[in-house]
Design an enzyme around this catalytic site. Structure first.
Site, PDB file in Angstrom:
ATOM      1  N   ARG A  37       1.105   8.711   0.054  1.00  0.00           N
ATOM      2  CA  ARG A  37       0.360   8.896   1.297  1.00  0.00           C
ATOM      3  C   ARG A  37       0.432  10.347   1.782  1.00  0.00           C
ATOM      4  O   ARG A  37      -0.529  10.850   2.381  1.00  0.00           O
ATOM      5  CB  ARG A  37       0.877   7.935   2.363  1.00  0.00           C
ATOM      6  N   LYS A 198      -3.692 -16.868  -1.829  1.00  0.00           N
ATOM      7  CA  LYS A 198      -4.239 -17.897  -0.949  1.00  0.00           C
ATOM      8  C   LYS A 198      -5.671 -17.617  -0.499  1.00  0.00           C
ATOM      9  O   LYS A 198      -6.000 -16.506  -0.101  1.00  0.00           O
ATOM     10  CB  LYS A 198      -3.355 -18.046   0.287  1.00  0.00           C
ATOM     11  N   GLY A 355      -3.588  -4.648  -0.616  1.00  0.00           N
ATOM     12  CA  GLY A 355      -2.520  -5.509  -1.101  1.00  0.00           C
ATOM     13  C   GLY A 355      -1.918  -5.081  -2.422  1.00  0.00           C
ATOM     14  O   GLY A 355      -1.520  -3.929  -2.606  1.00  0.00           O
ATOM     15  N   GLY A 378      -4.715  -3.145   5.062  1.00  0.00           N
ATOM     16  CA  GLY A 378      -5.457  -3.918   6.049  1.00  0.00           C
ATOM     17  C   GLY A 378      -6.836  -3.357   6.343  1.00  0.00           C
ATOM     18  O   GLY A 378      -7.804  -4.111   6.500  1.00  0.00           O
TER      19      GLY A 378
END
Length: 399
Positions: A37, A198, A355, A378
Site C-alpha cells: 500500500r 458464501k 478479498g 471493500g
C-alpha cells in the site's frame, strides 16, 4: 472522467497539498510486514514533490474508534514509509490543531509530512464537518489517492473534498480508469468470475453482475449453494441450503438478461479440508454424500478457459476453490494463468480485486500480468455491486 486529476493541478510550488492515502499496512513484531500500500502512493507523492509542493499525508491506521491508542499511531510506520518514498518523512502528532500547523509552517517545497491517525478523532468516522474544516485549515488543495477507503463517508475521504479544491491522485485515477473499462463501459463479451465461501456475502454483487456481463462463472463454496438449488448432491461441502430460493432467483434474472451462468460440471472431492487429502475428480452430478467439494475439475477449467478466450473483458473477485492448500488450487491457478496469457496477448482487459483475490493471483504467479489488480477490498466489492462510493462522489461533486 469528470473528476479532476493531477493533470489539472497547476502552479503548486510551495502550496500545501493534503493527500489522503491508505497506508493501513500490516505489522509484525513492530515492523511493517508488507509495503504494497505504501508503494501504491509513490507516483502521486513523487509527482507532487517534484513540483515542489508541500506534501501533507492524511491516513488512518487500525480501528481506534475515536480514541488515541498508542499501538495504532502512524509514527511507527514512518521509517518504512521514508524508505519507500526515498526521502525523509516528518511526523506530526495530530492531524489537526496547533502542533500540526507548526510543523507544516516549517515545511519547504518538496517536503513530506505524515499526520497522525485520523481515526484518533471521533469526528472522522462520523464525517463531522467541524473536523473536516479543521483539516482544511492545514492545506490549500486536497488530493484523494485512497480508493480503498473511498467507500467510507469519513471526514478525510468525503467531507474534506467539499472544503478545498479537490483532485484524484494517480492511484485513484488509475483505479477509476481500470474500473470503467471493467464494468462502467466495457468491451463485450464480458466474463465475470466470482468465487468465495458464501453467497450471502455477495448477493448485491451477483444481482448487479447478471445485468452487465455475458458470462458469470460462480466458483468456490458459493457454487455449492447453486448446485444444491439445482437439486444436486453436495455432500459435506460448504453450502448455504437456506439460500436455494435466492440462488434460483439469481439464475432467473441471469436468464432474463441473457447472461450465461457457469457452474462446475466436474468437481474435486476430498475426505476433508486438509493439504493433500485423498481426493478424486468426478462429474458434478456424481458428487458423493460423504465427501467435500474443494475445487472445480479440469472440464470446468476448460469451459472457463474457452469463455476467457472469446471474451474482451474480465472482472474477477474470489477464488474458484480452496486455493490455499494443494491440490485444490488447480482451477484457480489455471484459470488465472489463462486470463494472464490473454491479457499479455492483448485480447483481454482483466480487472481483479477484493478479498482473497490478490492472494490467489499472487499464488498463481500472475498478479503483474493482469490489466489492473486492485488492493481495495471493500471499495472494490462495492464498486462491483454498482454502488456509488462516497469518496469518489465527493471528488466528482467538488472538482
Amino acid at each position: 472522467m469528470t473528476i479532476q486529476t493531477l493533470d489539472d493541478l497547476k502552479n503548486i510550488s510551495g502550496q500545501r497539498v493534503l493527500v489522503r492515502v491508505d497506508i493501513n499496512v500490516p505489522m509484525a513484531e513492530g515492523q511493517v510486514s508488507d509495503t504494497t500500500r505504501m508503494e501504491r502512493i509513490v507516483p502521486t507523492v513523487s509527482e507532487l514533490v517534484k513540483k515542489s509542493a508541500k506534501v501533507i499525508l492524511l491516513a488512518h491506521f487500525g480501528r481506534p474508534n475515536g480514541k488515541v491508542v498508542a499501538d495504532m499511531s502512524l509514527k511507527q510506520i514512518v521509517p518504512a514509509l521514508s524508505k519507500v518514498l526515498g526521502q525523509e518523512v516528518r511526523f506530526a502528532p495530530d492531524c489537526v490543531g496547533g502542533q500540526a500547523a507548526a510543523i507544516i509552517a516549517d515545511m519547504r517545497g518538496g517536503d513530506v509530512v505524515l499526520l497522525e491517525n485520523t481515526r484518533f478523532h471521533e469526528g472522522e468516522e462520523q464525517d463531522a464537518p467541524s473536523l473536516a474544516a479543521q483539516m482544511a485549515e492545514l492545506g490549500d488543495v486536497y488530493v484523494n489517492d485512497a480508493f480503498s477507503a473511498a467507500h467510507r463517508a469519513h471526514a478525510s475521504t468525503h467531507g474534506l473534498a467539499g472544503s478545498l479544491p479537490a483532485y484524484a491522485g494517480r492511484t485513484m485515477q488509475a483505479e477509476l480508469e481500470a474500473l470503467e473499462k471493467g464494468l462502467g463501459a466495457p468491451e463485450h463479451p464480458v466474463i465475470a468470475i466470482v468465487g468465495g465461501a458464501k453467497v450471502s456475502t455477495k448477493l448485491d454483487l451477483l444481482g448487479n453482475l447478471v445485468a452487465k456481463v455475458d458470462h458469470l462463472v460462480i466458483g468456490g463454496g458459493m457454487a455449492n449453494t447453486f448446485l444444491a438449488a439445482r437439486g444436486m448432491e453436495v455432500g459435506k461441502s460448504l453450502c448455504e441450503h437456506d439460500l436455494a430460493d435466492t440462488a434460483r432467483e439469481i439464475e432467473a434474472k441471469a436468464a432474463a438478461a441473457n447472461c450465461e451462468i457457469i457452474l462446475p460440471v466436474d468437481v474435486v472431492v476430498a475426505d476433508g479440508f486438509a493439504a493433500n487429502s485423498p481426493n478424486d475428480t468426478v462429474p458434478t452430478a456424481d458428487a458423493p454424500t460423504d465427501r467435500m467439494i474443494l475445487d472445480a475439475g479440469p472440464e470446468t477449467v476448460a469451459l472457463i478457459e474457452n469463455r476467457i478466450a472469446s471474451a474482451k473483458t474480465l472482472v474477477w473477485n474470489g477464488p474458484l476453490g480452496a486455493f490455499e492448500i494443494e491440490p485444490f488450487d488447480r482451477a484457480t491457478v489455471q484459470a488465472a494463468q489463462a486470463a494472464a496469457a490473454a491479457t499479455k496477448a492483448g485480447t483481454l482487459v482483466s480487472v481483479a480485486g477484493g478479498g482473497d483475490t490478490v492472494a490467489a493471483l499472487k499464488h498463481a504467479g500472475v498478479v503483474d500480468d493482469f490489466t489492473y489488480v486492485s488492493t481495495a477490498g471493500g471499495a472494490f466489492l462495492e464498486w462491483m455491486e454498482g454502488k456509488e462510493l462516497p469518496g469518489v462522489a465527493a471528488l466528482r461533486n467538488h472538482s
